[in-house]
Each structure stands twice: as structure tokens, then as C-alpha cells.
Design an enzyme around this catalytic site. Structure first.
Site, PDB file in Angstrom:
ATOM      1  N   LEU A  65       0.827  -1.225   0.000  1.00 23.38           N
ATOM      2  CA  LEU A  65       0.000   0.000   0.000  1.00 23.38           C
ATOM      3  C   LEU A  65       0.854   1.266   0.000  1.00 23.38           C
ATOM      4  CD1 LEU A  65      -2.979  -1.057   2.306  1.00 23.38           C
ATOM      5  CD2 LEU A  65      -2.706  -1.335  -0.147  1.00 23.38           C
ATOM      6  N   ASP A 154       9.691  -8.935   2.840  1.00 21.73           N
ATOM      7  CA  ASP A 154       9.283  -9.038   1.433  1.00 21.73           C
ATOM      8  C   ASP A 154      10.051  -8.095   0.504  1.00 21.73           C
ATOM      9  OD1 ASP A 154       7.899  -9.992  -0.767  1.00 21.73           O
ATOM     10  OD2 ASP A 154       6.437  -8.387  -0.655  1.00 21.73           O
ATOM     11  N   ASP A 306      -0.222  -9.636  -4.300  1.00 21.81           N
ATOM     12  CA  ASP A 306       1.028  -8.906  -4.520  1.00 21.81           C
ATOM     13  C   ASP A 306       0.764  -7.599  -5.263  1.00 21.81           C
ATOM     14  OD1 ASP A 306       3.646  -8.223  -4.312  1.00 21.81           O
ATOM     15  OD2 ASP A 306       4.432  -9.758  -5.661  1.00 21.81           O
ATOM     16  N   HIS A 310       3.307   1.055  -8.999  1.00 23.99           N
ATOM     17  CA  HIS A 310       4.472   1.896  -9.314  1.00 23.99           C
ATOM     18  C   HIS A 310       4.019   2.977 -10.280  1.00 23.99           C
ATOM     19  CE1 HIS A 310       7.444  -0.640  -7.327  1.00 23.99           C
ATOM     20  NE2 HIS A 310       6.931  -1.704  -7.920  1.00 23.99           N
ATOM     21  N   GLY A 325       6.911  -5.282 -10.214  1.00 23.62           N
ATOM     22  CA  GLY A 325       5.595  -5.261  -9.561  1.00 23.62           C
ATOM     23  C   GLY A 325       4.494  -4.809 -10.490  1.00 23.62           C
TER      24      GLY A 325
END
Ligand code: NCD
Ligand code: ZN
Length: 428
Positions: A65, A154, A306, A310, A325
Site C-alpha cells: 500500500l 518481502d 502482490d 508503481h 511489480g
């Protein structure tokens, strides 16, 4: 307090082996009745759920987040809106924020902000090590007291096995779940799967052994310490074989797979460039097939989105510089609906992997991940057949980094209900 009557829906609740037409009455934030026909009494909002599936709301063990520190990508408010758009009312937030979520103050900030926004139940994960540096363990007790439910570094894994073993002992004592981005850094310095596409592009790859070795290590450490471990975003078929072996031996190991690995293979990088760059990387069609089969059979336990927003300017960089990502909340249900439509998973399994099982892994069951009478009324209502285009107009995230942007998806959430309150209403 709102009173809701969900009428005419096809109720799927694996926790009660329920699959059929039923009405659901929600009162005071709880499920108060499930019956074939509940007549309206006039003082409630009636939701017409005919031709829709009614299920326990989705639970995501893995989302970024970006709050605090990278709120130009996403923040707790936009992230909450994206979560409920996807049918999720419970979200475990990843701690690779800036600064990292390695102390109680940040955990408290995240929980309080999410409560103020009021859409989701945000359950922060704290880091295992200070600053995610892999050197010194964080204060697990303080993180837990502040409200953290899990621990993970992570983005990377610990390379000090003895530290990881200590972490497992301590976390287990406190009832905190250790989650691992199982990918050894020494074998994953590249940008995409080490294989056909990486050689074609002349770019360094990330080896499948980076994941398999880490999964094996994690499994043995979980076995030895008797602690629980959760493997994040499984991507390689070798990992599936290992998970199956550990499960057979009764090791407390669980795992998740991301929608991106279920939908795409390494070739997507040729088509979408950096938008298809994720860690661990998209792999081959054999891997994808093994992941789908493992999810259907229960070797892989659940879905983690996941969700990794970005900014466009970051994803416009060349492949070797763009961050890994992609968005996850918005494509989770469509990914599972696709598998369902192809006959690869059942509807019961779809609900299990998005709700019941992640709720169990996170120790939230039997209060969440179920529609049992008397439990918290977190409900999702979705249309398995509805086609929609994932475009900028509809996207609640601050970022739009997804290869699925502008594409037609099948399977759409129409209502997300948290504690008896409608927190998302979809339009057709
Ligand atoms: C994650 C991110 O963007 O924070 N990226 C990703 O590709 N999954 C970090 C991570 O989980 O590796
Ligand atoms: Zn990760």
C-alpha cells in the site's frame, strides 16, 4: 446500523459446504440469517443478487500500500478503494514502506489511517529485520502489541539461516506468522526469468533455483522449529514439488500464488516490457500449468495479490531499471474466473483460495472467511459473466502499472460489504 437483505444470489460458502440459491440477512454487522427465502420486512436495504455469486469477502495476505513514504504510487486511502473494488475487505500490508515498517509507530499509523478511511481491515506485516537489512531482528513483541499480524522482509529473503531460525522460534512463540519472499539474492540479481526471454534480450535473469532452494530451506527450518511459515508468491514448478513433499510430512508450511503468475508467462515481457516485470519473475508455461494445478489441488493454499503499484515514470524506464511489480487487487477475481471458465478450478475452490483459506492462514477464521450465522458480515457479491474493461476511468489505484490496462476482463465485483456496511458498489 444498516440492515441488509441480499436476495436471490447463488451463495458459495466452503466453510458450511454451502452452494446454492439463498437469501442472507445482515443485522448489526453480523450475518443473522441464511434461508432459501427471507421476505423483506421493509426497514432494510434489499440487494438484488440474482445471477450473482454471494461469498465471504476476500482476504489478501500480500499487498503493497506504499504508505508511509511512497504515497505517489498508492496510499492507504487509494489502496483501500482498490481493495474493495476487487472484493477484498481484509488486507495484509507489506512492510517495504519508507521508512520500513520495522517499528510499532508505523504499524499504529497504518492501522489508524485505514480505520479513518473505513473501507478495509488493514493488518500490517512488520519486517523481520531492522530496515529489511537482514542483520538484526526487530522487536517482534512490540510489533505484535501494535497490531502486526505477520513478519516478512518481502522484496528479499534473509540470507542468514541462523537468524531466520531464531525468527521462526520467536515469531511462533508470539503467534506471528513468518512470510517469506523465497528467492535467494545471489541467484536472482537479474530482471526476469533466467531462460529463453532473458537470453533473447541479453539481460541477466533470476534463476528458478533461487526460489526452489529458498523454499527447501524454509521448509526444513519450519520442520525443525515446528513454526509456521508462509511462502509468498510461488512461481516455479520445483517449488510446487517441494511444497507437496513438506505438506505430506505434516510441516506447517503454506503458500500463495499471485494472479500475475496464474495469467502470464515470461513471453509477456516481450509484449508489455517493464509492465510485466515482477519479482519473482513470470516463468514458463510449464510453471504456469504446475501453479494452476497446485492451486486446484490444495498444494498451493491461497491467492496473494502482490498488489504492487508503481508510477508511470518508473515503469517507463528500461527493463533493467524499472521497479518490479504490478497491480493485483483489480485482477484477482478475473484471474480466478478465467480458471473457473476453463474448467481448471471449481467455484468452491475459487472462494476458498480468495477467502476461507487465507482467513485460516492468518488466524482470522472462523470470524472471517465464512458466512456462518453470527459471524462478522464481510461479504462479496460478484458476477461471473460480467465483462468489463480495466481502464483509467474505473481504476481506483493511484498507479496504473498493469499489462491488463485497457483490456477486457471477465468477472466483476458488484458489492463489497464490510461489517454489514456497503463499502463498494460496482456499476455495470
Ligand atoms: C514488490 C514491490 O513492488 O514492492 N515487487 C514485486 O515485484 N513483487 C516487492 C516484492 O514483493 O518483491
Ligand atoms: Zn515479494
Amino acid at each position: 446500523m444498516e440492515k441488509l437483505l441480499i436476495k436471490g444470489g447463488f451463495v458459495v460458502d466452503p466453510s458450511q459446504k454451502l452452494e446454492g440459491l439463498a437469501d442472507i440477512l445482515i443485522e448489526k454487522g453480523k450475518i443473522s440469517k441464511i434461508e432459501r427465502n427471507i421476505p423483506p420486512s421493509g426497514d432494510e436495504e434489499v440487494i438484488d443478487a440474482r445471477s450473482m455469486v454471494v461469498a465471504p469477502a476476500f482476504v489478501d495476505p500480500h499487498a503493497h500500500l506504499r504508505d508511509p513514504g511512497q504515497t505517489y504510487k498508492e496510499d492507504i486511502e487509494s489502496g483501500s478503494r482498490a481493495a474493495v473494488f476487487g472484493g477484498f475487505t481484509t488486507v495484509v500490508s507489506m512492510p517495504n514502506t519508507s521508512p520500513t515498517t520495522d517499528n510499532p509507530a508505523i504499524v499504529e499509523y497504518q492501522i489508524q489511517k485505514a480505520q479513518k478511511v473505513g473501507l478495509i481491515r488493514l493488518l500490517p506485516a512488520g519486517t523481520i529485520t531492522v530496515g529489511r537489512k537482514g542483520e538484526k531482528l526487530t522487536d517482534f513483541n512490540a510489533l505484535k502489541k501494535a497490531g502486526a499480524v505477520a513478519l516478512t522482509d518481502d522484496g528479499t529473503t534473509l540470507t542468514d539461516e541462523s537468524l531466520l531460525k531464531t525468527a521462526l522460534y520467536w515469531a511462533s512463540d508470539l503467534g506471528l506468522l513468518v512470510m517469506d519472499h523465497a528467492e535467494l539474492p545471489s541467484l536472482s540479481r537479474g530482471h526476469l526469468n533466467e531462460g529463453k526471454v532473458s537470453s533473447l534480450l541479453g539481460l541477466a535473469g533470476r534463476s528458478r533455483s533461487a526460489e526452489a532452494i529458498a523454499v527447501a530451506r524454509d521448509g526444513f527450518l519450519a520442520q525443525e522449529t515446528d513454526a509456521k511459515i508462509h511462502i509468498q508468491h510461488v512461481s516455479a514448478k520445483e517449488s510446487v514439488d517441494l511444497l507437496s513433499l513438506f505438506k505430506e510430512k505434516g510441516v506447517n508450511i503454506t503458500s500463495e500464488v499471485n494472479p500475475n503468475h496464474l495469467l502470464l508467462t515470461e513471453e509477456a515481457v516481450l509484449k508489455y516490457g517493464p509492465l510485466a516485470k515482477v519479482n519473482p519473475p513470470l516463468r514458463t508455461k510449464e510453471d504456469r500449468k504446475a501453479l494452476i494445478q497446485a492451486l486446484a489441488e490444495g498444494i498451493i493454499d491461497c491467492i496473494g495479490t502482490d498488489h504492487a503499484p508503481h508510477a508511470s515514470w518508473e515503469k517507463e524506464k528500461p527493463l533493467d531499471q524499472a521497479p518490479p511489480g504490478m497491480l493485483g487487487f483489480q485482477i484477482a477475481l478475473p484471474a480466478l474466473v478465467k480458471l473457473y471458465n476453463e474448467g481448471l478450478i471449481t467455484l468452491k475452490r475459487l472462494v476458498e483460495v480468495l477467502s476461507t483459506t487465507p482467513a485460516k492462514i492468518l488466524n482470522l477464521y472462523p470470524e472471517l472467511g465464512t458466512l456462518k450465522v453470527g459471524t462478522t458480515a464481510d461479504v462479496v457479491i460478484f458476477d461471473l459473466k460480467h465483462e468489463w474493461v480495466f481502464d483509467e476511468k474505473i481504476n481506483p489505484s493511484k498507479s496504473s502499472n498493469s499489462p491488463f490496462m485497457g483490456r477486457k476482463l471477465v468477472g466483476k465485483v458488484f458489492y463489497t460489504i464490510k461489517e454489514g456496511k456497503i463499502v463498494y458498489r460496482g456499476k455495470s
